[in-house]
Design a protein around this motif. Structure first.
Motif, PDB file in Angstrom:
ATOM      1  N   HIS A 171      30.473 -43.119 -16.152  1.00 33.17           N
ATOM      2  CA  HIS A 171      29.326 -42.917 -15.452  1.00 33.17           C
ATOM      3  C   HIS A 171      28.696 -44.246 -15.191  1.00 33.17           C
ATOM      4  CE1 HIS A 171      25.467 -41.165 -14.641  1.00 33.17           C
ATOM      5  NE2 HIS A 171      25.931 -40.020 -14.349  1.00 33.17           N
ATOM      6  N   ALA A 172      27.888 -44.252 -14.143  1.00 34.92           N
ATOM      7  CA  ALA A 172      26.822 -45.138 -13.989  1.00 34.92           C
ATOM      8  C   ALA A 172      27.799 -46.687 -13.823  1.00 34.92           C
ATOM      9  CB  ALA A 172      25.847 -45.428 -14.720  1.00 34.92           C
ATOM     10  N   ARG A 173      27.468 -47.633 -14.604  1.00 38.40           N
ATOM     11  CA  ARG A 173      27.924 -49.000 -14.655  1.00 38.40           C
ATOM     12  C   ARG A 173      29.664 -48.995 -14.880  1.00 38.40           C
ATOM     13  NH1 ARG A 173      29.088 -53.403 -18.123  1.00 38.40           N
ATOM     14  NH2 ARG A 173      28.939 -55.427 -17.041  1.00 38.40           N
ATOM     15  N   PRO A 174      29.978 -48.293 -16.050  1.00 41.81           N
ATOM     16  CA  PRO A 174      31.588 -48.255 -16.081  1.00 41.81           C
ATOM     17  C   PRO A 174      32.179 -47.752 -14.865  1.00 41.81           C
ATOM     18  CG  PRO A 174      30.426 -47.674 -18.142  1.00 41.81           C
ATOM     19  CD  PRO A 174      29.088 -47.649 -16.829  1.00 41.81           C
ATOM     20  N   SER A 230      33.979 -46.261 -23.414  1.00 41.84           N
ATOM     21  CA  SER A 230      32.589 -46.356 -23.067  1.00 41.84           C
ATOM     22  C   SER A 230      31.528 -45.366 -23.740  1.00 41.84           C
ATOM     23  CB  SER A 230      32.121 -46.592 -21.580  1.00 41.84           C
ATOM     24  OG  SER A 230      32.598 -47.730 -21.077  1.00 41.84           O
ATOM     25  N   ARG A 256      35.730 -50.275  -8.595  1.00 41.99           N
ATOM     26  CA  ARG A 256      35.926 -51.715  -8.099  1.00 41.99           C
ATOM     27  C   ARG A 256      37.453 -52.141  -8.260  1.00 41.99           C
ATOM     28  NH1 ARG A 256      32.346 -55.522 -10.331  1.00 41.99           N
ATOM     29  NH2 ARG A 256      30.584 -54.210  -9.647  1.00 41.99           N
ATOM     30  N   VAL A 307      33.336 -44.305  -6.890  1.00 40.14           N
ATOM     31  CA  VAL A 307      32.409 -44.132  -7.941  1.00 40.14           C
ATOM     32  C   VAL A 307      31.923 -42.549  -8.313  1.00 40.14           C
ATOM     33  CG1 VAL A 307      29.917 -44.720  -8.908  1.00 40.14           C
ATOM     34  CG2 VAL A 307      31.580 -46.372  -7.609  1.00 40.14           C
ATOM     35  N   LEU A 319      32.596 -50.732 -21.754  1.00 36.41           N
ATOM     36  CA  LEU A 319      32.126 -51.280 -20.840  1.00 36.41           C
ATOM     37  C   LEU A 319      30.484 -51.219 -20.814  1.00 36.41           C
ATOM     38  CD1 LEU A 319      34.522 -49.906 -18.127  1.00 36.41           C
ATOM     39  CD2 LEU A 319      34.687 -52.276 -19.012  1.00 36.41           C
ATOM     40  N   ASP A 320      29.833 -50.612 -21.801  1.00 38.24           N
ATOM     41  CA  ASP A 320      28.618 -50.316 -21.685  1.00 38.24           C
ATOM     42  C   ASP A 320      27.595 -51.837 -21.749  1.00 38.24           C
ATOM     43  OD1 ASP A 320      28.804 -47.598 -21.940  1.00 38.24           O
ATOM     44  OD2 ASP A 320      29.149 -47.714 -23.861  1.00 38.24           O
ATOM     45  N   ALA A 375      31.468 -47.784 -11.852  1.00 37.97           N
ATOM     46  CA  ALA A 375      31.369 -48.719 -10.774  1.00 37.97           C
ATOM     47  C   ALA A 375      32.559 -49.819 -10.884  1.00 37.97           C
ATOM     48  CB  ALA A 375      29.932 -49.260 -10.477  1.00 37.97           C
ATOM     49  N   LEU A 376      32.516 -50.263 -12.092  1.00 35.11           N
ATOM     50  CA  LEU A 376      33.499 -51.261 -12.514  1.00 35.11           C
ATOM     51  C   LEU A 376      34.920 -50.734 -12.409  1.00 35.11           C
ATOM     52  CD1 LEU A 376      31.804 -52.854 -15.840  1.00 35.11           C
ATOM     53  CD2 LEU A 376      31.781 -53.874 -13.625  1.00 35.11           C
TER      54      LEU A 376
END
Length: 88
Positions: A15-18, A10, A24, A48, A86-87, A20-21
Motif C-alpha cells: 500500500h502507498a509507498r511500498p 512491509s 516502479r 500502483v 519498504l516502510d 509505488a516502489l
C-alpha cells in the motif's frame, strides 16, 4: 514462465509507498510482471492501483510471475523488493 512466492515484508503491506516502489521496479522490467495473492487472480505489478487493490497485507504470501526473455531476472527484482521492509 518464471514464478516465485514471497512474503510481503512491509508493515503496511503493498500500500502507498511500498506499492509505488514495487510498481516502479516492475514497470522497468523488459517483460510484464504479475502478482497475485494465493488463490487470487494475477494483476499487473506495474500498476500502483492494482497493487493497492490486491489487498496484500504484511505477512501475506504473493506469487510473482513473468514470461519471456528476462523473466527470471524480472521476477527476482520484484520479489526481492516485496520481501524487503519498504516502510522506512
Amino acid at each position: 514462465m518464471a514464478e516465485r512466492t514471497v512474503t510481503v515484508a512491509s508493515k503496511v503491506g503493498l500500500h502507498a509507498r511500498p506499492a509505488a516502489l514495487v510498481a516502479r521496479i516492475a514497470a522497468a522490467q523488459p517483460v510484464v510482471v504479475t502478482i497475485a495473492k494465493a488463490g487470487g487472480a494475477p494483476v499487473a505489478a506495474s500498476s500502483v492501483l492494482n497493487l493497492m487493490t490486491l489487498g496484500a497485507a504484511h505477512g501475506d504470501s504473493v506469487v510473482i510471475a513473468a514470461e519471456g526473455d528476462g523473466a527470471e531476472a524480472a521476477v527476482n527484482a520484484v520479489a526481492d523488493l516485496v520481501a524487503k521492509d519498504l516502510d522506512g
